[in-house]
Scaffold this motif. Structure first.
Motif, short mmCIF file in Angstrom:
data_model
loop_
_atom_site.label_atom_id
_atom_site.label_comp_id
_atom_site.label_asym_id
_atom_site.label_seq_id
_atom_site.Cartn_x
_atom_site.Cartn_y
_atom_site.Cartn_z
N PRO A 10 4.62 0.27 -8.07
CA PRO A 10 3.28 -0.15 -7.64
C PRO A 10 3.12 -0.08 -6.12
O PRO A 10 4.04 -0.41 -5.37
CB PRO A 10 3.17 -1.59 -8.15
N GLU A 11 1.94 0.33 -5.68
CA GLU A 11 1.68 0.52 -4.26
C GLU A 11 1.67 -0.79 -3.49
O GLU A 11 1.97 -0.83 -2.29
CB GLU A 11 0.34 1.24 -4.08
N HIS A 12 1.32 -1.89 -4.16
CA HIS A 12 1.13 -3.16 -3.44
C HIS A 12 2.44 -3.80 -2.97
O HIS A 12 2.41 -4.76 -2.20
CB HIS A 12 0.34 -4.15 -4.30
N ASN A 13 3.59 -3.29 -3.42
CA ASN A 13 4.87 -3.83 -2.95
C ASN A 13 5.21 -3.27 -1.57
O ASN A 13 6.21 -2.56 -1.38
CB ASN A 13 5.99 -3.50 -3.94
N ASN A 14 4.37 -3.58 -0.57
CA ASN A 14 4.47 -2.93 0.75
C ASN A 14 5.80 -3.16 1.45
O ASN A 14 6.41 -2.22 1.97
CB ASN A 14 3.32 -3.43 1.65
N ASP A 15 6.25 -4.40 1.51
CA ASP A 15 7.49 -4.70 2.24
C ASP A 15 8.69 -4.02 1.58
O ASP A 15 9.54 -3.44 2.26
CB ASP A 15 7.72 -6.21 2.30
N ALA A 16 8.74 -4.09 0.26
CA ALA A 16 9.85 -3.47 -0.46
C ALA A 16 9.83 -1.95 -0.28
O ALA A 16 10.88 -1.32 -0.08
CB ALA A 16 9.77 -3.82 -1.94
N LEU A 17 8.65 -1.35 -0.34
CA LEU A 17 8.53 0.10 -0.16
C LEU A 17 8.93 0.52 1.25
O LEU A 17 9.57 1.56 1.44
CB LEU A 17 7.10 0.55 -0.45
N GLY A 18 8.56 -0.29 2.23
CA GLY A 18 8.93 0.03 3.62
C GLY A 18 10.43 0.06 3.81
O GLY A 18 10.98 0.97 4.44
N ILE A 19 11.11 -0.92 3.25
CA ILE A 19 12.58 -0.96 3.36
C ILE A 19 13.20 0.22 2.61
O ILE A 19 14.13 0.87 3.10
CB ILE A 19 13.12 -2.30 2.81
N LEU A 20 12.68 0.50 1.42
CA LEU A 20 13.21 1.61 0.62
C LEU A 20 13.08 2.94 1.37
O LEU A 20 14.04 3.72 1.44
CB LEU A 20 12.47 1.69 -0.72
#
Length: 362
Positions: A131-141
């Motif tokens: 999901p796109e809304h997981n911004n912090d997790a996506l940034g770290i990934l």
């Protein structure tokens, strides 16, 4: 020691979990529609692949991507996640990378970065859908992990999805967020995003209601609602005329249903097709959906007086169902509330709002 949460918080957490589940299902169906209609591809949710290098290992049981797509020249193997853990709940970014990204997400994806003997189109890319809304997790990934090194031999790409409100309908969007795929035309389309209105997926949403992101991941109350509103009425209609007239005369809908019958309906009518093990098979060669979540759902029905478990017949569990209108029009809401009450009686609700079903279901 865990704290008991309020019914309101429990129901809100459960609703959010089910909403995440339904949103991922819509994103997967959007991909399915696009690949089948625009790319003339074969789309499967799950399958059993055999790694050519590991097949002689007696402990190797195969690899099971969430999504398998076969185009005319390339296969795509992917993992789909309804949510990513919140990095703020971890002690440090480093712990999050190690515990979540390396040990879970990437460990699973790297299994697909291999040669598979039963994959019809051998050349393949690997992808992750989140999901796109997981911004912090996506940034770290992306920036703290993927950018640091080359992690795959095959091409890898990250897809994000979003379910938004557009006018009076919901819009489903899936787009490329990182990496690249081998098909340049597909890459261009993913950069621009695959978009459908919910109405465009009406046919798919009516048929495909169940998938397993991982084993037993489908919310029990979601399963229970499908059983109560779709499958049990379907079984009722399938009964012969004399039984229907008899129940009508008694003003009740009491009837017996077997676990095997419920599983047949779920696996044949409501789950997405899985990848066949061989070229000569053109149908699901395994049942995607397992019996445990159905048994869990039926135990809630028993606790609220809508079912009675009967004696096993040839190891097949059966129940007497008392099908009737529920006190609430929102069946899902009713079952979530009853789930809270039955679990609360056993003090099995923890502070996260997610019930501990293990002890309750034994």
């Amino acid at each position: 020691m865990s704290e008991q949460i309020t019914k309101e918080k429990y129901m809100a957490d459960k609703r959010a979990d089910i909403n995440n589940y339904e949103n991922l299902l819509k994103a997967v169906l959007a991909l399915k529609k696009y690949f089948e209609e625009e790319k003339n591809a074969q789309f499967y949710f799950g399958g059993h692949l055999i790694n050519s290098q590991k097949k002689e290992n007696p402990n190797y049981k195969g690899d099971t991507p969430d999504i398998i797509v076969e185009t005319s020249s390339k296969s795509l193997l992917g993992e789909a996640k309804k949510s990513l853990p919140d990095p703020s709940t971890f002690v440090s970014k480093e712990q999050y990378i190690k515990s979540v990204i390396e040990n879970k997400i990437m460990a699973q994806l790297k299994k697909y970065d291999a040669d598979f003997e039963n994959l019809k189109i051998k050349d393949h890319d690997v992808f992750l859908l989140v999901p796109e809304h997981n911004n912090d997790a996506l940034g770290i990934l992306k920036f703290d992990y993927l950018d640091k090194d080359k992690h795959f031999q095959n091409k890898f790409f990250l897809l994000v999805y979003n379910i938004g409100l557009l006018a009076n309908t919901k819009s489903i969007m899936v787009k490329l967020d990182y990496g690249e795929c081998s098909d340049s035309l597909l890459l261009d389309k993913l950069k621009r995003a695959i978009r459908y209105n919910e109405g465009d997926l009406a046919k798919e949403l009516a048929k495909f209601k169940i998938f397993e992101e991982n084993e037993n991941s489908t919310p029990v109350e979601y399963i229970l609602t499908i059983l109560w509103t779709s499958i049990i009425p379907e079984i009722l209609k399938a009964n012969d005329k004399e039984q229907i007239l008899e129940r009508y005369a008694k003003k009740e809908n009491k009837f017996t249903v077997k676990l095997s019958s419920l599983m047949d309906y779920l696996n044949k009518l409501y789950t997405l097709p899985t990848y066949p093990k061989s070229d000569i098979m053109h149908h699901n060669d395994r049942n995607q959906f397992k019996t445990k979540p159905v048994k869990d759902a039926m135990k809630i029905l028993i606790k609220v007086g809508l079912a009675t478990e009967l004696q096993k017949e040839n190891s097949d569990v059966s129940w007497e169902i008392h099908h009737k209108p529920l006190p609430e029009k929102d069946e899902m809401n009713y079952f979530i509330g009853k789930s809270y009450e039955t679990l609360n009686e056993r003090k099995e609700i923890d502070a996260t709002g997610i019930e501990k079903l293990d002890k309750f279901m034994k």
